[in-house]
Design a protein around this motif. Sequence first.
Motif, PDB file in Angstrom:
ATOM      1  N   ALA A  50       9.042 -18.606  21.433  1.00  0.00           N
ATOM      2  CA  ALA A  50       9.255 -19.034  20.048  1.00  0.00           C
ATOM      3  C   ALA A  50       8.724 -18.006  19.061  1.00  0.00           C
ATOM      4  CB  ALA A  50       8.573 -20.384  19.817  1.00  0.00           C
ATOM      5  N   LEU A  51       7.571 -17.407  19.360  1.00  0.00           N
ATOM      6  CA  LEU A  51       7.022 -16.425  18.422  1.00  0.00           C
ATOM      7  C   LEU A  51       7.965 -15.244  18.251  1.00  0.00           C
ATOM      8  CD1 LEU A  51       4.803 -15.487  16.563  1.00  0.00           C
ATOM      9  CD2 LEU A  51       3.635 -14.474  18.533  1.00  0.00           C
ATOM     10  N   ARG A  52       8.578 -14.812  19.339  1.00  0.00           N
ATOM     11  CA  ARG A  52       9.529 -13.692  19.220  1.00  0.00           C
ATOM     12  C   ARG A  52      10.720 -14.075  18.337  1.00  0.00           C
ATOM     13  NH1 ARG A  52       8.082  -9.531  21.897  1.00  0.00           N
ATOM     14  NH2 ARG A  52       6.899  -9.621  23.848  1.00  0.00           N
ATOM     15  N   LEU A  53      11.228 -15.272  18.533  1.00  0.00           N
ATOM     16  CA  LEU A  53      12.371 -15.713  17.721  1.00  0.00           C
ATOM     17  C   LEU A  53      11.981 -15.879  16.258  1.00  0.00           C
ATOM     18  CD1 LEU A  53      13.908 -18.345  20.179  1.00  0.00           C
ATOM     19  CD2 LEU A  53      14.702 -16.014  19.753  1.00  0.00           C
ATOM     20  N   LEU A  54      10.798 -16.405  16.019  1.00  0.00           N
ATOM     21  CA  LEU A  54      10.339 -16.587  14.649  1.00  0.00           C
ATOM     22  C   LEU A  54      10.116 -15.248  13.955  1.00  0.00           C
ATOM     23  CD1 LEU A  54       7.832 -19.491  15.338  1.00  0.00           C
ATOM     24  CD2 LEU A  54       9.862 -19.653  13.880  1.00  0.00           C
ATOM     25  N   TRP A  55       9.549 -14.293  14.660  1.00  0.00           N
ATOM     26  CA  TRP A  55       9.322 -12.979  14.062  1.00  0.00           C
ATOM     27  C   TRP A  55      10.656 -12.275  13.780  1.00  0.00           C
ATOM     28  CZ3 TRP A  55       5.272 -11.373  11.643  1.00  0.00           C
ATOM     29  CH2 TRP A  55       5.148 -10.028  11.295  1.00  0.00           C
ATOM     30  N   THR A  56      11.617 -12.478  14.667  1.00  0.00           N
ATOM     31  CA  THR A  56      12.961 -11.936  14.424  1.00  0.00           C
ATOM     32  C   THR A  56      13.539 -12.511  13.129  1.00  0.00           C
ATOM     33  OG1 THR A  56      13.429 -11.584  16.774  1.00  0.00           O
ATOM     34  CG2 THR A  56      15.326 -11.859  15.320  1.00  0.00           C
ATOM     35  N   ARG A  57      13.278 -13.788  12.902  1.00  0.00           N
ATOM     36  CA  ARG A  57      13.771 -14.427  11.674  1.00  0.00           C
ATOM     37  C   ARG A  57      13.107 -13.797  10.451  1.00  0.00           C
ATOM     38  NH1 ARG A  57      14.059 -21.012  10.787  1.00  0.00           N
ATOM     39  NH2 ARG A  57      15.027 -20.978   8.714  1.00  0.00           N
ATOM     40  N   ILE A  58      11.830 -13.490  10.548  1.00  0.00           N
ATOM     41  CA  ILE A  58      11.128 -12.847   9.434  1.00  0.00           C
ATOM     42  C   ILE A  58      11.674 -11.442   9.196  1.00  0.00           C
ATOM     43  CG2 ILE A  58       8.895 -11.826   8.802  1.00  0.00           C
ATOM     44  CD1 ILE A  58       7.596 -14.353   9.938  1.00  0.00           C
ATOM     45  N   CYS A  83      13.625  -9.923   5.883  1.00  0.00           N
ATOM     46  CA  CYS A  83      13.149  -8.722   5.185  1.00  0.00           C
ATOM     47  C   CYS A  83      14.206  -7.627   5.122  1.00  0.00           C
ATOM     48  CB  CYS A  83      11.903  -8.175   5.877  1.00  0.00           C
ATOM     49  SG  CYS A  83      10.443  -9.217   5.756  1.00  0.00           S
ATOM     50  N   GLY A  84      15.365  -7.904   5.703  1.00  0.00           N
ATOM     51  CA  GLY A  84      16.423  -6.908   5.705  1.00  0.00           C
ATOM     52  C   GLY A  84      16.267  -5.866   6.788  1.00  0.00           C
ATOM     53  N   LEU A  85      15.464  -6.159   7.799  1.00  0.00           N
ATOM     54  CA  LEU A  85      15.221  -5.221   8.889  1.00  0.00           C
ATOM     55  C   LEU A  85      16.080  -5.577  10.095  1.00  0.00           C
ATOM     56  CD1 LEU A  85      11.311  -5.146   8.772  1.00  0.00           C
ATOM     57  CD2 LEU A  85      12.853  -3.367   7.919  1.00  0.00           C
ATOM     58  N   GLY A 128       0.798  -1.219   0.000  1.00  0.00           N
ATOM     59  CA  GLY A 128       0.000   0.000   0.000  1.00  0.00           C
ATOM     60  C   GLY A 128       0.831   1.269   0.000  1.00  0.00           C
ATOM     61  N   GLY A 129       2.140   1.119  -0.079  1.00  0.00           N
ATOM     62  CA  GLY A 129       3.002   2.291  -0.181  1.00  0.00           C
ATOM     63  C   GLY A 129       3.674   2.710   1.106  1.00  0.00           C
ATOM     64  N   ILE A 130       3.566   1.911   2.144  1.00  0.00           N
ATOM     65  CA  ILE A 130       4.195   2.244   3.422  1.00  0.00           C
ATOM     66  C   ILE A 130       5.517   1.492   3.528  1.00  0.00           C
ATOM     67  CG2 ILE A 130       3.970   2.094   5.938  1.00  0.00           C
ATOM     68  CD1 ILE A 130       0.966   2.336   5.589  1.00  0.00           C
ATOM     69  N   PRO A 131       6.623   2.176   3.819  1.00  0.00           N
ATOM     70  CA  PRO A 131       7.919   1.506   3.923  1.00  0.00           C
ATOM     71  C   PRO A 131       7.872   0.368   4.934  1.00  0.00           C
ATOM     72  CG  PRO A 131       8.203   3.884   3.926  1.00  0.00           C
ATOM     73  CD  PRO A 131       6.736   3.637   4.037  1.00  0.00           C
ATOM     74  N   LEU A 132       8.609  -0.689   4.652  1.00  0.00           N
ATOM     75  CA  LEU A 132       8.598  -1.872   5.485  1.00  0.00           C
ATOM     76  C   LEU A 132       9.032  -1.561   6.916  1.00  0.00           C
ATOM     77  CD1 LEU A 132       7.914  -4.853   5.207  1.00  0.00           C
ATOM     78  CD2 LEU A 132      10.305  -5.296   4.632  1.00  0.00           C
ATOM     79  N   GLU A 133       9.946  -0.640   7.075  1.00  0.00           N
ATOM     80  CA  GLU A 133      10.416  -0.240   8.408  1.00  0.00           C
ATOM     81  C   GLU A 133       9.260   0.262   9.263  1.00  0.00           C
ATOM     82  OE1 GLU A 133      13.087   0.253  11.474  1.00  0.00           O
ATOM     83  OE2 GLU A 133      13.640  -0.479   9.477  1.00  0.00           O
ATOM     84  N   GLN A 134       8.327   0.984   8.641  1.00  0.00           N
ATOM     85  CA  GLN A 134       7.143   1.464   9.365  1.00  0.00           C
ATOM     86  C   GLN A 134       6.065   0.388   9.425  1.00  0.00           C
ATOM     87  OE1 GLN A 134       5.751   5.223   7.759  1.00  0.00           O
ATOM     88  NE2 GLN A 134       7.841   5.845   7.231  1.00  0.00           N
ATOM     89  N   ALA A 135       5.955  -0.389   8.380  1.00  0.00           N
ATOM     90  CA  ALA A 135       4.899  -1.399   8.307  1.00  0.00           C
ATOM     91  C   ALA A 135       5.008  -2.402   9.441  1.00  0.00           C
ATOM     92  CB  ALA A 135       4.955  -2.112   6.961  1.00  0.00           C
ATOM     93  N   ARG A 136       6.225  -2.805   9.783  1.00  0.00           N
ATOM     94  CA  ARG A 136       6.369  -3.832  10.819  1.00  0.00           C
ATOM     95  C   ARG A 136       5.902  -3.346  12.178  1.00  0.00           C
ATOM     96  NH1 ARG A 136      11.949  -4.462  12.530  1.00  0.00           N
ATOM     97  NH2 ARG A 136      12.871  -2.402  12.717  1.00  0.00           N
TER      98      ARG A 136
END
Length: 623
Positions: A276-284, A288-290, A246-254
């Motif tokens: 585990a969810l925190r570790l998995l989200w960190t992996r995502i 994404c390059g974040l 939708g045009g929002i930078p990924l840095e803001q989207a997360r």
Amino acid sequence: MTSVTDDLPLAADFPKATVEDWRKLVDGVLNGAPFEKLVGKTYDGIKIDPLYPRASGVTPVVGRAASAPWQIMQRIDHPDPALANAQALTDLENGATGLVLVFAGANGARGFGLEPSADAIATVLKDIHLDAGIGLELEIGPQSRMAAIHVAEYVKSKGLDPAACNIRFGLDPLAACAVWGHSPYSWDEIVPAITGGIKGLAALGFSGPFASADGRVIHDAGGSEVQELAFALACGVAYLRAIEGGGIPLEQARDMVYARLAADADQFLTMAKFRALRLLWTRIETACGLTPKPLFIAADTAWRMLTQRDPYVNMLRATVATFAAGLAGANAITVLPHTTALGLPDPFARRVARNTQLLLLDESNLAKVSDPAAGAGGIETLTAQLCEAAWALFQESEKAGGAFAALQQGLFQSKVAATRKAREANIAKRCDVLTGASEFPNLHESETAVLQATPVALAPYGEQKYKFDPLPPMRLAQPFEALRDKSDAALKARGARPKVFLANLGTPADFTPRATFARSFFEAGGIQAVDSEGFSDPAELAAAFRASGAELACLCSSDKVYAEHAEATAKALQSAGSRHIYLAGRPAEAEADLRAAGVTGFIFAGADALATLQEAYLRMEQA
């Protein structure tokens, strides 16, 4: 000075304990039984060993800020907006630091919920200072989707700075699709609507988060920890893609996405799941390059573990669940009051829900240590295993085309259905114990007070254009509660519950263990146990059975006494009019003779108690 990692000097004169030493002691207790008897297994097939060494080379999982308490959230779901406002003010005045506005039609509404109109929202939020640091979370569904806009408009109408209001808007069409099993729109049509709403709220100055990746949908439906994690990941990534598209930078989207998980009474699995969810989200984020940032995770104590019978046990379940979620770094916790399965909770139940968290935070100081499970071998191992399995299932959903496509293909539903079936089988056999429902029932419990209210009626939402298998919520105790309801109906209709006569043979030492088991077994289904003294004369026992007024009889004694007296006693009971005779214990090679003598069923640990009890009712109805 001795470091905290050094061995204590006072233990220096003792030989160092080893795993081999422990195994020798364990083997002595097992007395020939295989060691695997002590190895547990989750519904995902993950093995849980009885002993783990300390994990080395690990770091704490980053969650809440150091020593920061989680938000103490309280549900606001009364259909009357004025009464809901009074509840909200009472909660905030007595320790709650946040409110969850549950709107009618939301996944977590549980039959009630707020009216999603502007006027109702204004009434509910009257005199509540949204910019004073409290948290506000919205639980909305497709029929109440405008509630988010009305809340935003209310904030602006009061002249408040949206950025100063801590509001999680709870936009989550994927969860609604999963529960309903249909959608009037395709995912391509949903994306512009949700991104447009998020961009509009952000343009007004709200910081969010806006979209919720809600794993509770899977937990409510009977799914496993791995399935819940994978679904939350799939939804979170779907919303990330939509927002970025939708045009929002990924840095803001997360920062616009947060997660919801269920916390239940399995302490270690709950802790491992949140970590585990925190570790998995960190992996995502890394993929994404974040640079990773801690994901905001909101927790609800689990709906499926609540019981209507002996609901005070729900307080204990909620305490363990809150303890586990809090230690595992949840940012906000909502405790479902212990009477929620019965109806709208009264002030006492709401106060207990608040105080559960207040005691754990202010008296137990649970928030003072960040990730206290770090380094604990069992929880670290379980966390890693959940991560591995959940990531694999998440990858399956990605290959299917994302969360919505995976739902259309039944990917999550088929796995949840299999887990639910296995879970229901273990509940029926009482392998998974529900205290107060399937074990240790109380047929004489007093009625529990709940509030009376008329639910909000909502108009149907859209046509069922895109259909797939739904994931409806369930409660584990429902099958046993249905039998208890039958018993209550009989009590009301004829003044007595169905009864089973405990035909105790021999001395108390002979019959007490199995008589105690039989009482719990039958009363879990609402069949009242009529006790008796030990008998050695079958004729006297048969006379006692006739005097009891019971429809059923159950022989209770030791195997030795059974060998001598069970057949003669069963024949005497049959002659006394009992057409349905059970025996407490496994029949082994004597089954044919016992059945020939009149025994019609056997009850023992591991048997399908639910099927036996249902059959007993059927037999009594046919008598």
